[in-house]
Every structure is written in structure tokens, then in C-alpha cells.
Write an enzyme that holds these catalytic residues in place. Structure first.
Site, PDB file in Angstrom:
ATOM      1  N   ASP A  15       0.816  -1.223   0.000  1.00 54.77           N
ATOM      2  CA  ASP A  15       0.000   0.000   0.000  1.00 54.77           C
ATOM      3  C   ASP A  15       0.845   1.266   0.000  1.00 54.77           C
ATOM      4  O   ASP A  15       0.539   2.236   0.692  1.00 54.77           O
ATOM      5  CB  ASP A  15      -0.953   0.018   1.206  1.00 54.77           C
ATOM      6  CG  ASP A  15      -1.801  -1.234   1.297  1.00 54.77           C
ATOM      7  OD1 ASP A  15      -2.163  -1.763   0.230  1.00 54.77           O
ATOM      8  OD2 ASP A  15      -2.088  -1.689   2.409  1.00 54.77           O
ATOM      9  N   GLU A 188     -10.671   1.303  -4.626  1.00 58.48           N
ATOM     10  CA  GLU A 188     -10.067   1.635  -3.336  1.00 58.48           C
ATOM     11  C   GLU A 188      -8.893   2.587  -3.534  1.00 58.48           C
ATOM     12  O   GLU A 188      -8.478   2.875  -4.644  1.00 58.48           O
ATOM     13  CB  GLU A 188      -9.586   0.357  -2.637  1.00 58.48           C
ATOM     14  CG  GLU A 188     -10.641  -0.704  -2.439  1.00 58.48           C
ATOM     15  CD  GLU A 188     -10.034  -1.994  -1.907  1.00 58.48           C
ATOM     16  OE1 GLU A 188      -9.841  -2.073  -0.687  1.00 58.48           O
ATOM     17  OE2 GLU A 188      -9.762  -2.890  -2.710  1.00 58.48           O
TER      18      GLU A 188
END
Length: 531
Positions: A15, A188
């Protein structure tokens, strides 16, 4: 031409949120239940990255604490930005994952990347993967993935935007949907770049597994309309099963010397679409701008294992070996590579560097199944083949006192070579215990040990792990080959029935299921990659 080998952050570094400030480049990554939380790395050239900070290092940085949080919950997908002379970090503490998700989004700031970081402010709990966008007109915006718990809805409800007050650190005005994603599904990790009069929205799509991707849309205003890129998707390996960088997506723009790149998540399976023991890692791809749109410089949407380095990097050589020898001393802090579970450990209460100079003393705590407080230090696997070894001096008084060397994924998945005491033979013993979701099995016979110090070693090679021990002679194998590939997101997901997000660790630990008063001493922890 100078090149970069991917991943640039190997081993459980997902991430990535990239940031460029002056001559410095930063990447913030998720840590989930591992403490201290959120790793930040620094580079001058995008080639070599050094650990710079773990800002979630005080208990007050997570007001609800991580103790008791479920495996693969806790600290998800940070976003790092810079505005008004401050570094801004937003992150989510995920407390539950059922039909509901309790997702507590916090914001903290610091004048320098190394801190001091402010006390956290709770912004919202409406979703996860938050980000801040600082517009050039001085206004600030909070982006988020909205989660919809209603059973008739799919859960993922697109991305939302709301104005953010940097003084009160609260949301103002109305929240509005501004992008609902693409045909690839789940949208997302929304992040916005403003360039040449356009707002570019970079999103993760398709979940976090082998269908993962990154997509781009653009608009002239934040209100839209948003137009999807003709180069769709920007990045994925979903249609390229042989690509070594699978699960590629969740990207972030970064510019250096007029050249553009994206950082992105990836995973390297041991076999085609198989288990990824190193978890989700961070890679880098070069991009070019064509007709106002970004696309991979290789002309495809497939990531590459080796890319050209920025011209600004010069002839710098990439450092690829992350081997580490850790020695213990009273005047020396534990290395940043040593992580604990869900909470910091307290010097002289949970561990000591002074009780026996030259050794790390661990006081026996809760078991490896505990979601609360364990006495465990572990570091990431960063290569498919490595050896980890340690010397232990431990005199257990009963079978409830245990210490040793562990390969660890989470509280339900680990392989543990442990020393304890067997009162039936009145001797210390060494044995392997394996936890495979809810199934506990022995991985070796119990070996009686002589008095004195014991050395333990584990050699991991791809899908296999072999433990060894040394007492008063040479190294002896302990048990048979163990299934190292079970310590992976992919295997754990098949057993658990829902997503797993972390990566394999190797570490040392001590448990006392009796009075929490025993201790084990450890000397010189070695992690050596085999190349």
C-alpha cells in the site's frame, strides 16, 4: 543504462504512498497488526530506500489501541502528503470485518518526517484507504472509500470526497460521491494528482489478489465529470499469469528530474499464481504522458521486474541484500526491523538489555495464539532463501514455560521450534509445534537437551523450511522439512475463508503460561539471505 530491480521494498511492504518534498522522496506502507505502526522509507534517487520512521510508535497514536484486533486488521493503507510546512499522515485502524467494518480514520502531522508527530485526530469512520488532497488554491480535501453495511448492497460503495479544515482537522460541508469505479470492480485507495490543469484520480481496483489493478480517471474540476483513461487499466498482471510481479495495483505517482514513475503493490508467487510468502511488496514502474494521460513506459499495462532508473540517479548501484546481524548491548537500541504484535513492549518489564549485558532477556508472556500481548520480536522475510539463527540460554521450570525461534504469519499460522521442560523425564526438551489455522500438530519428536546454551537455526528455501539445533556439538536437524509456503496470504486465505494481508516473519519469543515470571536470554540474532 542504470536499472532498478523490483521490488524496491521487498517483503511485506504494501500500500505504498509516495511523496516528493524538495530533494527527498518518501514511501509510507501498511503494517496492520505489527508495531510500531506505518513504516516510512526515504530515498534521494528512487533506487535505494532506507527506513526513516515508524510514526505510530506511541500508544496514544491509536486511541482505541490495537490490542484484541483481529488478524490482518489494524493499520491499513496510510497516505502521506505535505502542505503548509507539515507532513500529513492519514491512516485507518480497522477493528472488525463482518457485514460491518469499524474503520477509524485518523490524521497526524509533523514538522519533519522523523517527528515529533502530533496526537491523532479522529476524522471519520465511514470507510478505509483515506487520503488528503491539498489543492493549489489552499483548500484541502479528504478522500475515502465508502463502506456500505446494508445487506442488499455490495459493501464497497465507491469513493467519496469532502472538504477538510486543516486547523480543526475536521470535515466540513457535505460528503459526496465523486467516482464509483470501473468495470474491474472494487475501487479503493483514491489519490489525486493535479498536473497541467487536470485532476488525475488514481485508484486501486479489483481487490487485492490476482485480479488487482490500478486505474486512472481525470477531470477539469473535482466535481467532475470524471473521464476514464483510454489506457485501461494503467497497471495489472491479471491477464499475465507468468508475470513475476503478480497482484500489481494500488499505485501512487512520483516525479524525479522531469521523469515520472509510479510506486505500486505487487507479490511474487513461488509458483504460477501460487503462494506468496513474502507478502505484498512495493515495486516501481516508469510511466510516460501521452495525450495528457499516463501509461507505462513499456507501452503495455504489465509491470516489469527490471526497469530503467531515473537519469537523476546517476550511476548509483541498487543494494539488494538485506541480511542483518543483531547484537545486544545495554547502550544499544533494538533495531527498527524488530517488530512486536499490536502493542509496544516495555523495557525492564517485558524485556531487558541490561539484566545480562550482551543478551536480550525476554520475560515469558502470553501464548502465540493471543491477540493481546505477546513477548515476541520478529522481522520480515525479505528473500525467498535465508537462514536465521540465535543462541538461547533458558532454564524452564515446567512445561508451561516456553521459548524459542519462530516462523510467524499471524496468531493462527506459525511454525515454532521451542524449548520447554518435560517433568516426565526431568529434562529440557526441544520440539517443533505447528499451528495451521485451527489445527495444531507437532513437526518433530521431542529432543532431550543437555544443560547450557542452545543454538537454534532455520533455513528457509522457497516453500520449505528446515530447523536445526546445536548443543555441545555440531548442527543437528530438528524434525523433517516444514511447509514454509503455508505462511502466506494465499494459503491463509484458503484456510480462513477471507482476505489476509500481511507477510511471513521470523523471530524470537518467550511464553509463560504459569506465573509470567520466567525469562529466556537470547544472544546475537542473525538473518542472512542466500543469494
Amino acid at each position: 543504462m542504470n536499472t532498478i530491480q523490483n521490488p524496491i521494498l521487498p517483503g511485506f511492504a504494501p500500500d505504498a504512498s509516495a511523496l516528493h518534498v524538495g530533494e527527498d522522496y518518501y514511501i509510507a506502507t501498511s503494517t496492520f497488526e505489527w508495531w510500531p505502526g506505518i513504516e516510512i522509507y526515504h530515498s534521494k534517487d528512487l533506487v535505494n530506500w532506507e527506513w526513516a520512521a515508524a510514526p505510530i510508535a506511541r500508544r496514544d497514536m491509536v486511541p482505541s489501541e490495537l490490542l484484541g484486533n483481529y488478524n490482518s486488521g489494524s493499520l491499513w493503507a496510510p497516505h502521506l502528503s505535505y502542505a503548509d510546512g507539515l507532513f500529513w499522515l492519514v491512516y485507518t485502524d480497522v477493528k472488525s470485518s463482518t457485514a460491518f467494518k469499524d474503520t477509524l480514520n485518523y490524521v497526524v502531522t509533523a514538522p519533519k518526517i522523523t517527528g515529533p508527530w502530533s496526537e491523532p485526530t479522529l476524522v471519520t469512520a465511514s470507510g478505509f484507504d483515506p487520503a488528503l488532497f491539498h489543492d493549489d488554491d489552499g483548500r484541502h480535501y479528504f478522500l475515502n472509500m465508502l463502506f456500505d453495511w446494508r445487506l442488499e448492497n455490495p459493501g464497497f460503495a465507491g469513493t467519496v470526497i469532502q472538504e477538510f479544515d486543516p486547523v480543526t482537522r475536521q470535515l466540513v460541508g457535505e460528503r459526496r460521491h465523486f467516482y464509483r469505479g470501473t468495470s474491474l470492480g472494487v475501487c479503493e485507495g483514491p489519490q489525486i494528482l493535479k498536473k497541467d490543469g487536470w485532476y488525475y484520480l488514481l485508484c486501486a481496483a479489483g481487490g487485492t489478489g490476482y485480479l488487482h489493478a490500478a486505474t486512472v480517471a481525470r477531470a477539469k474540476t473535482l466535481d467532475g465529470p470524471w473521464e476514464d483513461s483510454p489506457y485501461f487499466p494503467l497497471l495489472t498482471a491479471r491477464d499475465d499469469a507468468a508475470n513475476p510481479l503478480q497482484k500489481s495495483g494500488h499505485a501512487c505517482f512520483v516525479e524525479i528530474g522531469g521523469e515520472w514513475y509510479i510506486t505500486h503493490i505487487c507479490a511474487r508467487p513461488l509458483t504460477e499464481r501460487g503462494n506468496c510468502t513474502l507478502g505484498r511488496e512495493t515495486a516501481l514502474q516508469k510511466i510516460e504522458w501521452t495525450d495528457g494521460w499516463p501509461r507505462l513506459a513499456n507501452g503495455t499495462h504489465h509491470p516489469e521486474l527490471v526497469i530503467s532508473a531515473p537519469k537523476a540517479a546517476g550511476n548509483v548501484r541498487q543494494l539488494l541484500d538485506h541480511s542483518e546481524r543483531v547484537t545486544f548491548a545495554p547502550d544499544k537500541d533494538l533495531p527498527h526491523t524488530f517488530k512486536t504484535l499490536r502493542t509496544p513492549l516495555t523495557p525492564e518489564t517485558d524485556y531487558s538489555l541490561t539484566a545480562r549485558p550482551g543478551w536480550l532477556r525476554l520475560y515469558g508472556g502470553q501464548t502465540l495464539s493471543s491477540h493481546h500481548k505477546q513477548t515476541l520480536f520478529a522481522r520480515r522475510w525479505q528473500h525467498f532463501a535465508f537462514t536465521a539463527k540465535v543462541k538461547i540460554d533458558f532454564v524452564p521450570q515446567n512445561f508451561q514455560q516456553v521459548a524459542g525461534l519462530v516462523l510467524f504469519y499471524d496468531t493462527c499460522n506459525w511454525i515454532y521450534a521451542y524449548i520447554t521442560r518435560d517433568e516426565r523425564i526431568n529434562a529440557r526438551t526441544l520440539q517443533i509445534l505447528r499451528c495451521d489455522f485451527k489445527d495444531f500438530t507437532y513437526g518433530s519428536e521431542a529432543v532431550p537437551l543437555p544443560d547450557g546454551e542452545i543454538s537454534l537455526k532455520v533455513c528457509v528455501n522457497g516453500a520449505e523450511a528446515q530447523f536445526y539445533y546445536k548443543a555441545d556439538g555440531g548442527w543437528q536437524p530438528l524434525g523433517d522439512v516444514q511447509p514454509a509456503d503455508h505462511l502466506s496470504d494465499d494459503y491463509v486465505e484458503t484456510r480462513r475463508g477471507r482476505c489476509a494481508f500481511t507477510g511471513a516473519m521470523v523471530g524470537i519469543c518467550a511464553q509463560d503460561m504459569d506465573a509470567h515470571q520466567s525469562h529466556a536470554d537470547f544472544a546475537c540474532f542473525d538473518y542472512e539471505e542466500q543469494r
